[in-house]
Scaffold this motif. Structure first.
Motif, PDB file in Angstrom:
ATOM      1  N   THR A  34     -19.883 -16.475  18.843  1.00 36.95           N
ATOM      2  CA  THR A  34     -19.875 -15.146  18.218  1.00 36.95           C
ATOM      3  C   THR A  34     -20.246 -15.290  16.513  1.00 36.95           C
ATOM      4  O   THR A  34     -20.953 -14.371  15.957  1.00 36.95           O
ATOM      5  CB  THR A  34     -18.289 -14.942  17.996  1.00 36.95           C
ATOM      6  OG1 THR A  34     -18.011 -15.047  19.469  1.00 36.95           O
ATOM      7  CG2 THR A  34     -18.043 -13.413  17.488  1.00 36.95           C
ATOM      8  N   ARG A  56     -23.838 -15.227  16.292  1.00 36.06           N
ATOM      9  CA  ARG A  56     -24.213 -13.847  16.445  1.00 36.06           C
ATOM     10  C   ARG A  56     -24.287 -13.019  15.101  1.00 36.06           C
ATOM     11  O   ARG A  56     -25.183 -12.344  14.806  1.00 36.06           O
ATOM     12  CB  ARG A  56     -23.482 -13.049  17.428  1.00 36.06           C
ATOM     13  CG  ARG A  56     -23.978 -13.282  19.122  1.00 36.06           C
ATOM     14  CD  ARG A  56     -23.271 -12.429  19.981  1.00 36.06           C
ATOM     15  NE  ARG A  56     -21.906 -12.087  20.070  1.00 36.06           N
ATOM     16  CZ  ARG A  56     -21.183 -12.549  20.938  1.00 36.06           C
ATOM     17  NH1 ARG A  56     -21.677 -13.888  21.429  1.00 36.06           N
ATOM     18  NH2 ARG A  56     -19.850 -12.554  20.794  1.00 36.06           N
ATOM     19  N   TYR A  70     -30.148 -11.021  26.785  1.00 36.71           N
ATOM     20  CA  TYR A  70     -28.785 -11.356  26.471  1.00 36.71           C
ATOM     21  C   TYR A  70     -28.384 -12.491  26.409  1.00 36.71           C
ATOM     22  O   TYR A  70     -27.737 -13.004  25.413  1.00 36.71           O
ATOM     23  CB  TYR A  70     -27.929 -10.450  27.775  1.00 36.71           C
ATOM     24  CG  TYR A  70     -28.190  -9.096  28.118  1.00 36.71           C
ATOM     25  CD1 TYR A  70     -28.293  -8.180  26.894  1.00 36.71           C
ATOM     26  CD2 TYR A  70     -28.073  -8.521  29.229  1.00 36.71           C
ATOM     27  CE1 TYR A  70     -28.144  -6.944  27.136  1.00 36.71           C
ATOM     28  CE2 TYR A  70     -28.066  -7.228  29.365  1.00 36.71           C
ATOM     29  CZ  TYR A  70     -28.238  -6.435  28.277  1.00 36.71           C
ATOM     30  OH  TYR A  70     -28.222  -5.179  28.425  1.00 36.71           O
ATOM     31  N   LEU A  73     -25.214 -13.221  24.125  1.00 37.33           N
ATOM     32  CA  LEU A  73     -23.912 -12.319  24.767  1.00 37.33           C
ATOM     33  C   LEU A  73     -23.514 -12.680  25.943  1.00 37.33           C
ATOM     34  O   LEU A  73     -22.845 -12.417  26.793  1.00 37.33           O
ATOM     35  CB  LEU A  73     -24.730 -10.906  24.793  1.00 37.33           C
ATOM     36  CG  LEU A  73     -24.998 -10.362  23.493  1.00 37.33           C
ATOM     37  CD1 LEU A  73     -26.006  -9.029  23.527  1.00 37.33           C
ATOM     38  CD2 LEU A  73     -23.771  -9.808  22.625  1.00 37.33           C
ATOM     39  N   ASP A  74     -24.359 -13.719  26.846  1.00 32.45           N
ATOM     40  CA  ASP A  74     -24.287 -14.114  28.055  1.00 32.45           C
ATOM     41  C   ASP A  74     -24.401 -15.666  28.012  1.00 32.45           C
ATOM     42  O   ASP A  74     -25.179 -16.147  27.242  1.00 32.45           O
ATOM     43  CB  ASP A  74     -25.122 -13.357  29.039  1.00 32.45           C
ATOM     44  CG  ASP A  74     -24.657 -13.271  30.462  1.00 32.45           C
ATOM     45  OD1 ASP A  74     -23.493 -13.955  30.689  1.00 32.45           O
ATOM     46  OD2 ASP A  74     -25.581 -12.855  31.244  1.00 32.45           O
TER      47      ASP A  74
END
Ligand SMILES: Nc1ncnc2c1ncn2[C@@H]1O[C@H](COP(=O)(O)OP(=O)(O)OP(=O)(O)O)[C@@H](O)[C@H]1O
Ligand SMILES: [Mg+2]
Lengths: 414, 228
Positions: free
Chosen positions: B85, B88, B56, B61-62
């Motif tokens: 973001t 990603r 993650y 995401l973390d």
């Protein structure tokens, strides 16, 4: 279709039943708002039209007595004078009505002026009596400042014009007294009693008028009331009736007679209509408030149910604002459907109440509900629903956007 | 430093605590790692050692409590949400360990979802690419099935196809073959390796399957929050 809108659609269809609650409240809120506004403003317009057609756009009455406390500011010959309105006094009635009429007709916005002699009186018919108001008029002048001609429902105005002892009487008074065209009645005014014959019957639809106003020819009224000259007031018709308040101020200054616009005269009624329309707006806005709360609730449920989808979307690179948008789109879709259906329903409902015979009695007497269709009612209804629903939706939409994808996948999202 | 320039994803001294108060656990205790272009790397280790937690963090995401993550030489760990973001979207394909798909959407929709966000292809191209990807994971016949109408293994394969959608430089897969039979495991693994070799993508996968681990270019065993 934008990806966010597409996702919003899919989320929505997954929670159809919960959305239905919000949807139906929007439909009801918008529909009822439109209908109630159409009827209140319908009756308001009807009232204004009738009152303008009967009592005129403006009345000029009581002469102003020049007791203005005016003083020269700098000695006798100074140009500066200070005048005080507090000292204004009125002498009842108009002494030289014809002069005032001549002056009135010079105003550009004035389309007619009719001298009226008015007095309370008693109408007697066999054993029944009624208190009435008699109006002495010059018919042709008065037709120019009123809708009297179109308000006649029985008999002929010609008969009134041609017979000195003829009167015009309201339908409601006729019904109460059981009178018909050609019947004779006695009018009792200023201690005199005279017999008159009903030439024609009018109906305005406003009860206060139809049960009390009785029109006499001016000559006869002067003789009955023992007033060979003068007038109680002059009824004035205006081309642009909305300008009446400004014109009244102007006319009052120039003619030195009190001038009252219809807006001033009917203020209690007009404010009652305003209060009525505001209160019905508030009542119907309760539905949109519920719609907003239902939407908040439904979206909050969808947010909880779709946290994993939100995490997946975020992991793929969908931004916080995309997530917010997805939820706002859902609200917007429901709002759009709800307000369209609501507006259509409101329109159909308005049409229906205006067509279905529903005799109204009381303050007004009409065969059907009076409606006035204004696009602004629809704009207001839609705006109200939009503010409530979108306002409520921002909370869950923001909440959804705030969630961290990492927390969601670990199951520790709050 | 040819090797260093080949590292598309690099992390140094990552620390991560999870839980609150009494239950606070030091899950990652200074992990350093890098993933290279064209290489398939396996992370193995006992359950609960922190593999998913690391993934993650690598997938942005973390956020790590301490330590740095760079992608293509750019420091990402301290960036704001918008930048992470965007990274990603453009650079990372992620396959989750447990939940894979947006279930109300078709397999095709799921695979097209990242492409729509990135917006580089025309809708027709997206459709064609999604079709091709689903075919390559053996689901060419089931592109229009809803997520709910697919088996666990099928869902997992769609998730792999989706992770490949934007041709990310980095593919992070948390047990991508966990639910699959031997044949399909091989299909997925071969797909990932061939992508790494042909397109130079870096593949990092977590697996409990020793056969798969042995076929990777490198294996990093992990224990109690540290590589051993
Ligand atoms: N919210 C939490 N609070 C406290 N500890 C947590 C929390 N979530 C996970 N942990 C702990 O963190 C450790 C690492 O979890 P992680 O999911 O990374 O393990 P894993 O290596 O992926 O295991 P598996 O192979 O079973 O998937 C575990 O010991 C777990 O108990
Ligand atoms: Mg795990």
């Amino acid at each position: 279709m934008s990806p966010n809108l597409r996702i919003a659609f899919r989320f929505l269809t997954a929670k159809k039943r919960a959305m239905l609650m919000s949807l139906s409240c929007i439909v009801l809120g918008v529909g009822l708002f439109v209908i109630t506004q159409a009827t209140t403003s319908g009756f308001e317009k009807f009232f204004i039209k009738t009152i303008l057609g009967t009592n005129g756009a403006m009345r000029v009455q009581d002469k102003i007595q020049d007791t203005m406390r005016s003083m020269a500011a700098g000695g006798e010959n100074s140009k500066f004078r200070i005048s005080s309105r507090e000292g204004r006094k009125y002498i009842e009635g108009i002494e030289e009505p014809q002069l005032v009429v001549n002056a009135l007709m010079k105003f550009a916005n004035v389309s007619g002026a009719s001298i009226v002699l008015n007095s309370p009186a008693i109408l007697r018919n066999d054993s029944k009596t009624d208190s009435i108001k008699i109006f002495g008029i010059n018919l042709d002048d008065h037709l120019r400042v009123s809708d009297l001609a179109s308000q006649i429902v029985d008999g002929k105005l010609e008969d009134f014009r041609n017979s000195p002892s003829g009167i015009l009487i309201g339908r409601e008074l006729c019904n109460r007294q059981g009178l018909a065209i050609g019947d004779s009645i006695i009018i009792d005014a200023r201690g005199q009693q005279r017999r008159y014959r009903i030439s024609a019957i009018y109906e305005t639809g406003v009860s206060d008028i139809d049960r009390a106003y009785v029109y006499l020819n001016m000559g006869e009224a002067r003789s009955l009331l023992k007033k060979p000259t003068g007038a109680t007031y002059i009824q004035v018709n205006l081309i642009d009736k909305d300008r009446a308040p400004e014109d009244a101020v102007h006319i009052e200054e120039v003619l030195q007679h009190q001038a009252r616009s219809w807006q001033w005269r009917e203020k209690p009624w007009l404010s009652a209509f305003k209060a009525l329309s505001i209160s019905s707006a508030i009542t119907t806005s309760v539905f949109t408030l519920i719609a907003g709360l239902a939407m908040l609730n439904t979206l909050a449920m969808i947010v909880i149910e779709k946290t994993k989808d939100i995490a997946i979307l975020r992991s793929m690179g969908y931004e916080r604002k995309d997530i917010t948008q997805i939820f706002l789109w859902q609200a917007l879709i429901v709002l759009a459907i709800g307000t369209s259906v609501g507006a259509a329903l409101g329109y159909a409902g308005t049409y229906a109440v205006s067509r279905i015979p529903m005799p109204v009695t009381g303050i007004f007497r009409t065969e059907t509900f009076q409606v006035y269709i204004s696009p602004w009612h629809y704009v207001a209804a839609v705006l109200m629903a939009a503010v409530m629903v979108m306002g409520a939706s921002i909370i869950p939409a923001r909440r959804a956007a705030r969630m961290e994808p990492g927390d969601i996948v670990r199951g520790t999202s709050t | 430093m040819a090797e260093a320039s080949n590292a598309v994803l690099r992390c140094t001294n990552l620390h991560r605590h999870l839980g609150q108060g009494e239950g606070r656990v030091h899950v990652l205790r200074g992990v350093s790692f890098e993933a290279e272009r064209g290489q398939v790397c396996a992370i193995v280790g006992p359950s609960g050692c922190g593999k998913s937690t690391l993934l993650y963090l690598l997938g942005l995401l973390d956020k790590p409590g301490e330590g740095q993550i760079t992608i293509n030489g750019q420091l990402m760990s301290n960036h704001d949400d918008a930048a992470r973001t965007a990274a990603r979207c453009a650079h990372i394909g992620f396959v989750f360990q447990f939940h894979f798909l947006m279930l109300e959407f078709t397999a095709l929709d799921n695979v097209m979802m990242p492409m729509r966000k990135l917006g580089r292809l025309t809708p027709e191209e997206m459709m064609a690419r999604a079709h091709a990807l689903l075919t390559s994971v053996g689901l060419g016949e089931k592109t229009h099935r809803l997520g709910t109408q697919l088996s666990g293994g099928e869902q997992q394969r769609v998730a792999v196809a989706r992770a490949l959608a934007n041709q990310p430089a980095i593919i992070l897969a948390d047990e991508p073959t966990g639910n699959l039979d031997v044949k399909n495991s091989a299909v997925i693994f071969d797909l990932l390796t061939s992508l790494a070799k042909e397109n130079g993508q870096a593949v990092v996968l977590v697996t409990h399957n020793p056969d798969i681990a042995n076929r990777c270019d490198s294996v990093r065993p992990m224990r109690d929050g540290l590589f051993v």
